[in-house]
Write an enzyme that holds these catalytic residues in place. Structure first.
Site, short mmCIF file in Angstrom:
data_model
loop_
_atom_site.label_atom_id
_atom_site.label_comp_id
_atom_site.label_asym_id
_atom_site.label_seq_id
_atom_site.Cartn_x
_atom_site.Cartn_y
_atom_site.Cartn_z
N GLU A 126 -25.73 86.28 75.14
CA GLU A 126 -24.85 87.44 75.28
C GLU A 126 -25.32 88.58 74.38
OE1 GLU A 126 -20.62 86.66 75.56
OE2 GLU A 126 -20.26 88.24 74.09
N THR A 160 -21.80 92.76 77.17
CA THR A 160 -20.36 92.94 76.91
C THR A 160 -19.89 94.34 77.29
OG1 THR A 160 -20.68 93.66 74.64
CG2 THR A 160 -20.42 91.29 74.99
N ARG A 195 -9.45 90.64 80.58
CA ARG A 195 -8.40 91.62 80.37
C ARG A 195 -8.81 92.63 79.30
NH1 ARG A 195 -3.20 90.34 76.87
NH2 ARG A 195 -4.84 90.56 75.33
N ASP A 250 -8.79 93.38 74.85
CA ASP A 250 -7.73 93.36 73.82
C ASP A 250 -6.78 94.53 74.03
OD1 ASP A 250 -8.45 91.05 72.47
OD2 ASP A 250 -10.02 92.11 71.35
N HIS A 278 -5.70 81.40 73.00
CA HIS A 278 -5.79 82.84 72.71
C HIS A 278 -4.71 83.18 71.67
CE1 HIS A 278 -5.23 87.17 73.35
NE2 HIS A 278 -6.47 87.17 73.80
N GLU A 323 -1.48 78.37 77.43
CA GLU A 323 -2.91 78.71 77.55
C GLU A 323 -3.50 78.13 78.85
OE1 GLU A 323 -4.64 80.60 75.26
OE2 GLU A 323 -6.15 80.51 76.83
N GLN A 367 -14.42 81.02 74.07
CA GLN A 367 -14.45 81.70 72.78
C GLN A 367 -15.27 80.82 71.82
OE1 GLN A 367 -14.65 84.16 70.93
NE2 GLN A 367 -12.64 85.01 71.43
N PHE A 393 -14.52 87.78 62.32
CA PHE A 393 -14.42 87.54 63.77
C PHE A 393 -13.46 86.39 64.05
CE2 PHE A 393 -19.03 88.95 65.07
CZ PHE A 393 -18.69 90.27 64.84
N HIS A 427 -23.81 78.81 75.84
CA HIS A 427 -23.85 80.27 75.87
C HIS A 427 -23.91 80.76 74.43
CE1 HIS A 427 -23.02 84.29 77.53
NE2 HIS A 427 -22.15 84.47 76.56
N LYS A 437 -29.73 89.63 68.32
CA LYS A 437 -30.87 89.15 67.52
C LYS A 437 -31.40 87.86 68.16
CE LYS A 437 -30.05 91.84 63.73
NZ LYS A 437 -30.18 93.20 64.22
P1 FAD Z 1 -6.18 86.94 79.91
O1 FAD Z 1 -6.78 85.81 80.61
O2 FAD Z 1 -5.46 87.95 80.73
O3 FAD Z 1 -5.22 86.35 78.78
C1 FAD Z 1 -4.74 87.14 77.70
C2 FAD Z 1 -3.43 86.55 77.18
O4 FAD Z 1 -2.41 86.76 78.14
C3 FAD Z 1 -3.48 85.01 76.96
O5 FAD Z 1 -2.65 84.71 75.88
C4 FAD Z 1 -2.89 84.47 78.26
O6 FAD Z 1 -2.33 83.19 78.10
C5 FAD Z 1 -1.84 85.51 78.57
N1 FAD Z 1 -1.55 85.65 80.01
C6 FAD Z 1 -2.42 85.62 81.03
N2 FAD Z 1 -1.78 85.82 82.20
C7 FAD Z 1 -0.47 86.00 81.91
C8 FAD Z 1 0.69 86.27 82.67
N3 FAD Z 1 0.64 86.36 84.00
N4 FAD Z 1 1.88 86.41 82.01
C9 FAD Z 1 1.96 86.31 80.68
N5 FAD Z 1 0.87 86.05 79.89
C10 FAD Z 1 -0.32 85.91 80.49
N6 FAD Z 1 -13.52 91.63 75.03
C11 FAD Z 1 -14.04 92.85 75.30
O7 FAD Z 1 -13.38 93.88 75.04
N7 FAD Z 1 -15.27 92.99 75.90
C12 FAD Z 1 -16.04 91.92 76.23
O8 FAD Z 1 -17.14 92.08 76.77
C13 FAD Z 1 -15.54 90.61 75.95
N8 FAD Z 1 -16.23 89.49 76.28
C14 FAD Z 1 -15.70 88.27 76.05
C15 FAD Z 1 -16.43 87.12 76.40
C16 FAD Z 1 -15.92 85.84 76.18
C17 FAD Z 1 -16.73 84.65 76.59
C18 FAD Z 1 -14.63 85.70 75.58
C19 FAD Z 1 -14.08 84.32 75.33
C20 FAD Z 1 -13.90 86.82 75.21
C21 FAD Z 1 -14.42 88.11 75.43
N9 FAD Z 1 -13.71 89.26 75.10
C22 FAD Z 1 -14.24 90.50 75.35
C23 FAD Z 1 -12.39 89.17 74.42
C24 FAD Z 1 -11.21 89.27 75.41
O9 FAD Z 1 -11.21 90.52 76.06
C25 FAD Z 1 -9.92 89.10 74.61
O10 FAD Z 1 -9.81 87.79 74.11
C26 FAD Z 1 -8.62 89.53 75.33
O11 FAD Z 1 -7.57 89.64 74.37
C27 FAD Z 1 -8.17 88.56 76.41
O12 FAD Z 1 -8.92 88.66 77.53
P2 FAD Z 1 -8.78 87.54 78.70
O13 FAD Z 1 -9.63 87.97 79.81
O14 FAD Z 1 -8.96 86.21 78.13
O15 FAD Z 1 -7.22 87.77 79.06
#
Ligand code: FAD
Length: 295
Positions: free
Chosen positions: A16, A47, A106, A108, A150, A159, A177, A217, A267, A273
Site C-alpha cells: 500500500e 490510498t 467510508r 473518517d 472499528h 462490527e 486494519q 497510528f 498486505h 518505503k
Molecule cells: P464502514 O464500513 O462504513 O464502518 C464505519 C463504522 O460505521 C463502523 O463502526 C461500522 O460498524 C459502522 N457502520 C457501518 N454501517 C453501519 C450502519 N448501516 N449503521 C450504523 N453503523 C454502521 N481512510 C482513508 O481516509 N483513506 C484510505 O485510503 C484508507 N484506506 C484504508 C485501508 C484499509 C485496509 C483500512 C482497514 C482502513 C483504511 N482507511 C482509509 C480508514 C477508514 O476510512 C476508516 O477506518 C473509517 O473510519 C471507516 O471506514 P470503513 O470503510 O471501514 O467504514
C-alpha cells in the site's frame, strides 16, 4: 486484473502506498515501486485522502502505476465527503483508464462532523452497493475490516454485523486494519466464518521503523500494541536503525505465524518505503504458498 479473481487461485502479496504531495515525493515513490516490482507483487494499492483531499493525486498515481508498470493496481475511494455524482465521475474515470479494483471505504468522519451526510454515501456498504448497481461486475471490490473492531463500533457483534453487510452488498475481499497480535485476527476470521462470511480476509501488516509514529497510528485506529512489542522497541525509540532491525524481526515472526495458519495473503502498509518490506519478504518468501498458474 481483478483482485477477487486472482485471490481465488493464488496467494497474494500486496503493498500500500499513499499519494505524495510533491514531485520529489512522487519520484521517490516510483523508485520504491520499481524496487518492489522486482518481487512481482499481486497488486499495489493507493490510498485516498480524507474528504477527497487527494482525489487527483490518487487517480494520477494509480494511473501511472497502471500504465507504466506491470502491476495490478487498486485505488482506495472514501465516500464520506462526496456526492453520488462525484463518486460516479471518479469511478467512470477509473473504468475509462482500465483500473478494475476499488477499495470501497467510508473514510473518517471529520472532527467538526459531517456538514451534509445525506448527499452521498453515509457508510462504506452504500458505496459497495452504488458500485455494483452502476458498474455491475466491472470492478472487483475490496472493503476494510477490523480484527480489534472499528473505534466507532460498540462491540464485536456490531462490527461483524456491519462487515457482513458489506460482503452481502458485493465485496469480493477484505484487507484488515493493522494489528500486532495475531490472536485478534484469528478470532475475527473464526467469527466471520461462523457468520457465513467467506471472502478472503487479507491481514494488513505494518512494518515498524518508527515506534512513536506507530503508537500514534495505533491509538487512532484502535490497534493494541502488545507488551512484548513495547519491551522490544521502547528502549530503542532514539535509535532508528535498531528500531528498524527489531521491527522487521517482529514482522517476520508475525508473518511466519500467519503463513503457517493459512492466510490468503499479506498486505504491507509500506508508508512509501521499500527497505523494511523487502527485508520481511526476503525472509518469508520460501514459506509463501506457490502460485497455481495453471488455472
Ligand atoms: P464502514 O464500513 O462504513 O464502518 C464505519 C463504522 O460505521 C463502523 O463502526 C461500522 O460498524 C459502522 N457502520 C457501518 N454501517 C453501519 C450502519 N448501516 N449503521 C450504523 N453503523 C454502521 N481512510 C482513508 O481516509 N483513506 C484510505 O485510503 C484508507 N484506506 C484504508 C485501508 C484499509 C485496509 C483500512 C482497514 C482502513 C483504511 N482507511 C482509509 C480508514 C477508514 O476510512 C476508516 O477506518 C473509517 O473510519 C471507516 O471506514 P470503513 O470503510 O471501514 O467504514
Amino acid at each position: 486484473m481483478k483482485i477477487g479473481e486472482i485471490l481465488k487461485r493464488e496467494f497474494s502479496v500486496s503493498f500500500e502506498f499513499f499519494p505524495p504531495k510533491s514531485a520529489e515525493g512522487e519520484a521517490e515513490l516510483f523508485r520504491t515501486i520499481k524496487e518492489l516490482e522486482t518481487i512481482r507483487p499481486t497488486f499495489v494499492s493507493v490510498t485516498y485522502g480524507a474528504g477527497g483531499s487527494t482525489r487527483d493525486r490518487t487517480r494520477n498515481i494509480a494511473k501511472r502505476i497502471h500504465t507504466e508498470t506491470n502491476i495490478t493496481v487498486m485505488a482506495h475511494l472514501t465516500c464520506i465527503a462526496h456526492s453520488k455524482e462525484e463518486i460516479m465521475q471518479i469511478l467512470q474515470d477509473y473504468k475509462d483508464i482500465g483500473i478494475e479494483n476499488i477499495l470501497a471505504l467510508r473514510g473518517d468522519v471529520p472532527k467538526d462532523g459531517l456538514k451534509d451526510s445525506t448527499k452521498g454515501c453515509k457508510y462504506a456498504v452504500e458505496l459497495v452497493r452504488f458500485i455494483r448497481e452502476n458498474f455491475g461486475d466491472w470492478f472487483s471490490i475490496g472493503v476494510a475490516s477490523y480484527p480489534e473492531k472499528h473505534p466507532e463500533s460498540p462491540n464485536m457483534d456490531w462490527e461483524i454485523k456491519h462487515f457482513k453487510e458489506k460482503v452481502l452488498a458485493g465485496a469480493d475481499f477484505s484487507i484488515t486494519q493493522m494489528f500486532f497480535d495475531n490472536t485478534y485476527y484469528y478470532r475475527f476470521v473464526e467469527r466471520c466464518q461462523r457468520e457465513g462470511i467467506n471472502i478472503p480476509i487479507i491481514p494488513g501488516i505494518m512494518p515498524i521503523t518508527n515506534f512513536s509514529q506507530i503508537k500514534k497510528f495505533a491509538i487512532m485506529c484502535g490497534a493494541t500494541i502488545p507488551q512484548n512489542l513495547v519491551e522490544l522497541l521502547e528502549p530503542y525509540s532514539d535509535n532508528p536503525e535498531e528500531t528498524t532491525k527489531r521491527g522487521v524481526e517482529f514482522a517476520i515472526k508475525q508473518c511466519e505465524d500467519l503463513l503457517s495458519n493459512g492466510v490468503p495473503g499479506l498486505h504491507f502498509y509500506t508508508l512509501n518505503k521499500s527497505k523494511a518490506t523487502l527485508l520481511i519478504y526476503q525472509a518469508i518468501k520460501h514459506k509463501i504458498p506457490i502460485k497455481d498458474l495453471s488455472v
